[in-house]
Design an enzyme around this catalytic site. Sequence first.
Site, mmCIF file in Angstrom:
data_model
loop_
_atom_site.group_PDB
_atom_site.id
_atom_site.type_symbol
_atom_site.label_atom_id
_atom_site.label_comp_id
_atom_site.label_asym_id
_atom_site.label_seq_id
_atom_site.Cartn_x
_atom_site.Cartn_y
_atom_site.Cartn_z
ATOM 1 N N HIS A 37 0.843 -1.208 0.000
ATOM 2 C CA HIS A 37 0.000 0.000 0.000
ATOM 3 C C HIS A 37 0.878 1.258 0.000
ATOM 4 O O HIS A 37 0.596 2.224 -0.695
ATOM 5 C CB HIS A 37 -0.875 0.038 1.259
ATOM 6 C CG HIS A 37 -1.873 -1.073 1.363
ATOM 7 N ND1 HIS A 37 -1.782 -2.057 2.321
ATOM 8 C CD2 HIS A 37 -2.999 -1.335 0.649
ATOM 9 C CE1 HIS A 37 -2.795 -2.883 2.196
ATOM 10 N NE2 HIS A 37 -3.552 -2.491 1.188
ATOM 11 N N ARG A 187 -3.838 -10.331 4.339
ATOM 12 C CA ARG A 187 -4.253 -11.643 4.856
ATOM 13 C C ARG A 187 -3.072 -12.511 5.273
ATOM 14 O O ARG A 187 -3.278 -13.549 5.908
ATOM 15 C CB ARG A 187 -5.111 -12.374 3.824
ATOM 16 C CG ARG A 187 -6.481 -11.698 3.627
ATOM 17 C CD ARG A 187 -7.407 -12.520 2.757
ATOM 18 N NE ARG A 187 -8.771 -12.021 2.801
ATOM 19 C CZ ARG A 187 -9.342 -11.241 1.868
ATOM 20 N NH1 ARG A 187 -8.644 -10.870 0.818
ATOM 21 N NH2 ARG A 187 -10.590 -10.843 1.992
#
Length: 287
Positions: A37, A187
């Site tokens: 990100h 995740r």
Amino acid sequence: LIKIETVAGLREALSPFRKVDKRIGFVPTMGALHTGHLSLVELSKRASDVTVVSIFVNPTQFGPNEDFTKYPRTLEADATLLEIAGVDVLFLPSVVEMYPDGATTSINVGELATVFEGAIRPGHFDGVATVVAKLFNQVEPDLAFFGQKDAQQVAVLKKMVRDLCCNVEIVIGETARETDGLALSSRNRYLSATERKESSGICVTLVKVLGDVTAGKTLRLAVEDATRYFQTICPNATLDYLDIVVIETFRKMDSFNGVDKLLIVIAARFGSTRLIDNLVIDRPTIL
Ligand code: PAF
């Protein structure tokens, strides 16, 4: 870093920039931020005058048996990372702000949303396309940044932007990886130590397909061999798919057929954690 929770507040904060023609870069996220990100934020900072990041765990892109409720929510740490990264605006809408009572309109890009990830997660890409369209209408960015790790999401969103004439340029950031090749994902934190160790097999398998095809193996044989290989190096994992597809349509390919680049795609489950990855493959010069 200005934190804003409402669409009205966001519009008010961005309007002075828009009036003087500042370029707005936008990185939509679901939080639990990692280096992947932050590399998108970095791209946005370089290409835009103002960078907006949204954090919204979007309920409509999770299936009924998926991890919506347990999806990692790490808002404080995320906000600190974004502040350090020099993000200007952090948009944190609530579910009610994003889906006001009675909101029933949704976006479906067609067949692309029904294959591979779309086949295993029915409705997932409708949820993604709908929330991203809404975010685009709210932020009105000039540029929007997404990670190549979610290659089918990228294909869906590029198709949506083209089909609906959205006034935004989509920019793709390279997949960020751990040193053993595992693609960064929010995740990954679900993986046990043994699952984490085995999970590097995903990237190793992609690299094997790439190497075999580059050395002249047919696409089908390369996929078949690598499927068996994956099962030997990741004996505790379940392979959902391993295939070679057209980048834009996710149509399966048996040969390059005039195309210069295809995409090797993989998805596998390690315990209850599903991981996906992909690698672009160039047409070998020997063919
Ligand atoms: O990639 C994600 O994190 C999400 O799918 C997105 C694009 C933020 C939409 O909810």
